[in-house]
Write an enzyme that holds these catalytic residues in place. Structure first.
Site, PDB file in Angstrom:
ATOM      1  N   ILE A 164      -1.052   6.131   6.242  1.00  0.00           N
ATOM      2  CA  ILE A 164      -0.043   5.821   5.063  1.00  0.00           C
ATOM      3  C   ILE A 164       0.011   4.173   4.848  1.00  0.00           C
ATOM      4  O   ILE A 164       0.418   3.467   5.731  1.00  0.00           O
ATOM      5  CB  ILE A 164       1.559   6.278   5.736  1.00  0.00           C
ATOM      6  CG1 ILE A 164       1.492   7.811   5.889  1.00  0.00           C
ATOM      7  CG2 ILE A 164       2.386   5.909   4.671  1.00  0.00           C
ATOM      8  CD1 ILE A 164       2.735   8.216   6.502  1.00  0.00           C
ATOM      9  N   ASP A 165      -0.115   3.753   3.774  1.00  0.00           N
ATOM     10  CA  ASP A 165      -0.227   2.482   3.217  1.00  0.00           C
ATOM     11  C   ASP A 165       1.230   2.461   2.260  1.00  0.00           C
ATOM     12  O   ASP A 165       1.336   3.031   1.469  1.00  0.00           O
ATOM     13  CB  ASP A 165      -1.541   2.154   2.329  1.00  0.00           C
ATOM     14  CG  ASP A 165      -2.706   2.011   3.174  1.00  0.00           C
ATOM     15  OD1 ASP A 165      -2.803   1.878   4.263  1.00  0.00           O
ATOM     16  OD2 ASP A 165      -3.657   2.465   2.310  1.00  0.00           O
ATOM     17  N   TYR A 166       1.828   1.506   2.422  1.00  0.00           N
ATOM     18  CA  TYR A 166       3.292   1.467   1.775  1.00  0.00           C
ATOM     19  C   TYR A 166       3.668  -0.085   1.301  1.00  0.00           C
ATOM     20  O   TYR A 166       3.273  -0.899   2.093  1.00  0.00           O
ATOM     21  CB  TYR A 166       4.413   2.239   2.539  1.00  0.00           C
ATOM     22  CG  TYR A 166       4.714   1.266   3.712  1.00  0.00           C
ATOM     23  CD1 TYR A 166       6.038   0.432   3.719  1.00  0.00           C
ATOM     24  CD2 TYR A 166       4.132   1.441   4.918  1.00  0.00           C
ATOM     25  CE1 TYR A 166       6.278  -0.306   4.535  1.00  0.00           C
ATOM     26  CE2 TYR A 166       4.626   0.680   6.290  1.00  0.00           C
ATOM     27  CZ  TYR A 166       5.564  -0.192   5.981  1.00  0.00           C
ATOM     28  OH  TYR A 166       5.843  -0.883   7.210  1.00  0.00           O
ATOM     29  N   TYR A 190       1.145   4.213  -1.129  1.00  0.00           N
ATOM     30  CA  TYR A 190       0.278   3.819  -2.124  1.00  0.00           C
ATOM     31  C   TYR A 190      -1.139   4.556  -1.452  1.00  0.00           C
ATOM     32  O   TYR A 190      -1.399   4.472  -0.269  1.00  0.00           O
ATOM     33  CB  TYR A 190       0.108   2.399  -2.261  1.00  0.00           C
ATOM     34  CG  TYR A 190       1.010   1.735  -3.139  1.00  0.00           C
ATOM     35  CD1 TYR A 190       0.708   1.424  -4.289  1.00  0.00           C
ATOM     36  CD2 TYR A 190       2.277   1.621  -2.646  1.00  0.00           C
ATOM     37  CE1 TYR A 190       1.900   0.821  -5.381  1.00  0.00           C
ATOM     38  CE2 TYR A 190       3.211   1.058  -3.363  1.00  0.00           C
ATOM     39  CZ  TYR A 190       2.987   0.631  -4.850  1.00  0.00           C
ATOM     40  OH  TYR A 190       3.985   0.057  -5.562  1.00  0.00           O
TER      41      TYR A 190
END
Length: 255
Positions: free
Chosen positions: A131-133, A144
């Site tokens: 999870i990239d955020y 994202y």
């Protein structure tokens, strides 16, 4: 029963055939040759390594299997790979090359059945949900995909819960805004998500000192920590030097 030792995992970024390091998912700087870097980490006896091809999904291309094969043949420790994995065939090739885990990010959106398919064949322990955020101007956090270029609807917490239901064995949580800053992890977000999960959470983005590692584990509840800049540079704003924190220092801060 003693608590399992906290893993400290170098997270290395591939761009083409080279290793690079980013700041906030931009401003890529050349680090060196991945094979030489693996050899150094072998000597430093790190726990495991994660390689992420940061442009594969953005460019809709397959992983560089030849390079990954060379990396796996040199590496003595467990390896994880993410980037451009779109099909079960891609994943099978990665495992056949010698990697123990795959890191799935963009494909969780574009191919929702992929994670369950991998889990059914290889088991949950072989899949890391990534999870990239980052936050928008209203301070609302979004996930994202595609190397940080494509905004998705869910919040990080919602997406972590979704990935857990799909069967991932652990979550790699990366703060885009802290990536490469040396300012420490996003402890608040790590805590919020780690408390909502039953699978381990690997905190990533912002590590600059061993004390930062201790803080995100003790205050944020991270099960493991990923490190980037601090293991490829001498110090902030200084030259490249592949290194790893002193084991005794790590023991002191991680407990």
């Amino acid at each position: 029963m003693s608590r399992a030792r906290t893993r400290v995992i170098p997270c290395l970024l591939l761009k083409g055939d080279s290793l690079v390091k980013s700041v906030k998912f931009k401003d890529y700087r050349y680090i060196g040759d991945p094979i030489n870097t693996v050899r150094i980490f072998n000597e430093l006896e790190v726990d495991e390594l994660v390689f992420l091809d940061i442009t594969a999904s953005k460019e809709s291309r397959s992983p560089n299997f030849k390079l990954l094969e060379n990396i796996a043949s040199e590496c003595f420790m467990p390896l994880a790979y993410g980037g451009g994995l779109r099909t079960l065939s891609d994943v099978r090739t990665i495992f056949n090359i010698g990697f123990e885990k795959v890191v799935i990010n963009s494909a969780a959106f574009s191919n929702p059945d992929l994670i369950p398919e991998i889990v059914e064949i290889y088991g949950s322990q072989a899949v890391v949900g990534s999870i990239d955020y980052k936050s928008n101007i209203f301070k609302r956090f979004h996930v994202y995909s595609n190397g940080g270029s494509k905004k998705q609807d869910p919040s990080p917490k919602e997406w972590a819960s979704h990935l857990e239901t799909k069967g991932v064995g652990e979550i790699l949580l990366t703060s885009i805004e802290r990536d490469g800053t040396w300012n420490g992890y996003d402890i608040k977000m790590v805590k919020e998500i780690s408390q909502s999960l039953s699978v381990p959470l690997i905190a990533n983005g912002g590590a600059g000192t061993v004390e930062h590692l201790g803080e995100v584990v003790k205050m944020g509840g991270a099960s493991a920590v990923a490190v980037g800049s601090m293991v490829v540079y001498q110090k902030k704003d200084m030259g490249v030097l592949v290194n790893f924190p002193d084991k005794n220092k790590l023991k002191d801060v991680l407990g």
